[in-house]
Scaffold this motif. Structure first.
Motif, PDB file in Angstrom:
ATOM      1  N   PHE A  57       0.815  -1.204   0.000  1.00 52.71           N
ATOM      2  CA  PHE A  57       0.000   0.000   0.000  1.00 52.71           C
ATOM      3  C   PHE A  57       0.856   1.265   0.000  1.00 52.71           C
ATOM      4  N   PHE A  58       1.883   1.286   0.845  1.00 49.29           N
ATOM      5  CA  PHE A  58       2.733   2.469   0.961  1.00 49.29           C
ATOM      6  C   PHE A  58       3.914   2.454  -0.009  1.00 49.29           C
ATOM      7  N   SER A  59       4.032   1.385  -0.794  1.00 44.35           N
ATOM      8  CA  SER A  59       5.149   1.239  -1.742  1.00 44.35           C
ATOM      9  C   SER A  59       6.495   1.396  -1.024  1.00 44.35           C
ATOM     10  N   VAL A  60       6.614   0.709   0.091  1.00 47.01           N
ATOM     11  CA  VAL A  60       7.814   0.734   0.919  1.00 47.01           C
ATOM     12  C   VAL A  60       8.198  -0.722   1.181  1.00 47.01           C
ATOM     13  N   SER A  61       9.480  -0.994   1.286  1.00 45.19           N
ATOM     14  CA  SER A  61       9.939  -2.366   1.521  1.00 45.19           C
ATOM     15  C   SER A  61       9.395  -2.906   2.851  1.00 45.19           C
ATOM     16  N   ILE A  62       9.275  -4.218   2.919  1.00 44.42           N
ATOM     17  CA  ILE A  62       8.829  -4.862   4.156  1.00 44.42           C
ATOM     18  C   ILE A  62       9.783  -4.522   5.294  1.00 44.42           C
ATOM     19  N   GLU A  63      11.076  -4.476   5.008  1.00 42.89           N
ATOM     20  CA  GLU A  63      12.059  -4.134   6.031  1.00 42.89           C
ATOM     21  C   GLU A  63      11.803  -2.743   6.602  1.00 42.89           C
ATOM     22  N   LYS A  64      11.461  -1.792   5.726  1.00 34.92           N
ATOM     23  CA  LYS A  64      11.184  -0.420   6.167  1.00 34.92           C
ATOM     24  C   LYS A  64       9.903  -0.378   7.006  1.00 34.92           C
ATOM     25  N   ILE A  65       8.886  -1.119   6.571  1.00 29.89           N
ATOM     26  CA  ILE A  65       7.636  -1.184   7.341  1.00 29.89           C
ATOM     27  C   ILE A  65       7.921  -1.778   8.720  1.00 29.89           C
ATOM     28  N   LEU A  66       8.720  -2.844   8.767  1.00 30.42           N
ATOM     29  CA  LEU A  66       9.068  -3.453  10.056  1.00 30.42           C
ATOM     30  C   LEU A  66       9.820  -2.470  10.947  1.00 30.42           C
ATOM     31  N   GLN A  67      10.701  -1.675  10.344  1.00 30.11           N
ATOM     32  CA  GLN A  67      11.434  -0.659  11.107  1.00 30.11           C
ATOM     33  C   GLN A  67      10.458   0.360  11.688  1.00 30.11           C
ATOM     34  N   ILE A  68       9.512   0.816  10.894  1.00 31.82           N
ATOM     35  CA  ILE A  68       8.513   1.783  11.359  1.00 31.82           C
ATOM     36  C   ILE A  68       7.659   1.169  12.461  1.00 31.82           C
ATOM     37  N   LEU A  69       7.252  -0.092  12.276  1.00 28.10           N
ATOM     38  CA  LEU A  69       6.432  -0.762  13.279  1.00 28.10           C
ATOM     39  C   LEU A  69       7.198  -0.933  14.598  1.00 28.10           C
ATOM     40  N   GLU A  70       8.468  -1.258  14.518  1.00 27.47           N
ATOM     41  CA  GLU A  70       9.289  -1.387  15.733  1.00 27.47           C
ATOM     42  C   GLU A  70       9.403  -0.042  16.452  1.00 27.47           C
ATOM     43  N   GLU A  71       9.555   1.055  15.679  1.00 25.98           N
ATOM     44  CA  GLU A  71       9.601   2.388  16.279  1.00 25.98           C
ATOM     45  C   GLU A  71       8.283   2.695  16.986  1.00 25.98           C
TER      46      GLU A  71
END
Length: 183
Positions: free
Chosen positions: A32-46
């Protein structure tokens, strides 16, 4: 510029989690956000770290993410809702299985069955569906069986914030043995 973009996505993801229920897939957020899964995981961890000391926490469970009440608030939440609706009670089999997992985690299903003496397939499936337990890895042995651990949602159900708050196994064993001897 990038920092502002991440903050915007972070707030948007948080809003989606609030309304999304239990089944927000991390890969769907990535697409949806056109962002890598790794980046989404980083945001979720934050987000998870930022929300740690609030009433609402974020739980990341393999491929999904969802909101939970802070386990430290479990007792008061249960007291409040006890007025109208009681949380679903757990069966004796479920409580027994959860106890084994809580005290011996990480643990495989066959190890649980060895302690209980009966099959736990359905109980484990139900506990996973209720998000009280999760797969936390694989045992490095023949067949690589799943390892299970309890979740913060289960701790919240009990009204405690950590496994350390559970009664000590040896103390409980002594009390139970003492009770049985007095009968």
């Amino acid at each position: 510029m990038i920092k502002e973009e991440i903050i915007g996505i972070k707030e948007q993801i948080e809003s989606i989690l609030l309304l999304g229920g239990d089944e927000i897939k991390i890969r769907d957020l990535s697409k949806f956000f056109s962002v890598s899964i790794e980046k989404i995981l980083q945001i979720l961890e934050e987000l998870k770290k930022e929300r740690f000391n609030t009433g609402i926490n974020i739980e990341i469970d393999q491929e999904i993410v969802y909101l939970i009440t802070n386990p430290r608030c479990g007792e008061i939440v249960n007291l409040y809702f006890k007025q109208d609706v009681k949380p679903k009670k757990l069966s004796n089999a479920a409580l027994e299985t959860l106890s084994i997992i809580a005290y011996r985690q990480p643990i495989t299903k066959s190890e649980i069955e060895a302690v209980r003496g009966v099959s736990t397939d359905r109980v484990v499936q139900t506990l996973e569906e209720r998000k009280f337990i999760r797969i936390c890895g694989k045992r490095e042995t023949i067949g690589r069986p799943n390892l299970y651990e309890i979740t913060d949602k289960f701790l919240g159900y009990l009204g405690i914030s950590s496994v350390e708050e559970l009664p000590q196994y040896e103390d409980m064993k002594e009390k139970l043995n003492g009770t049985n001897e007095n009968k």
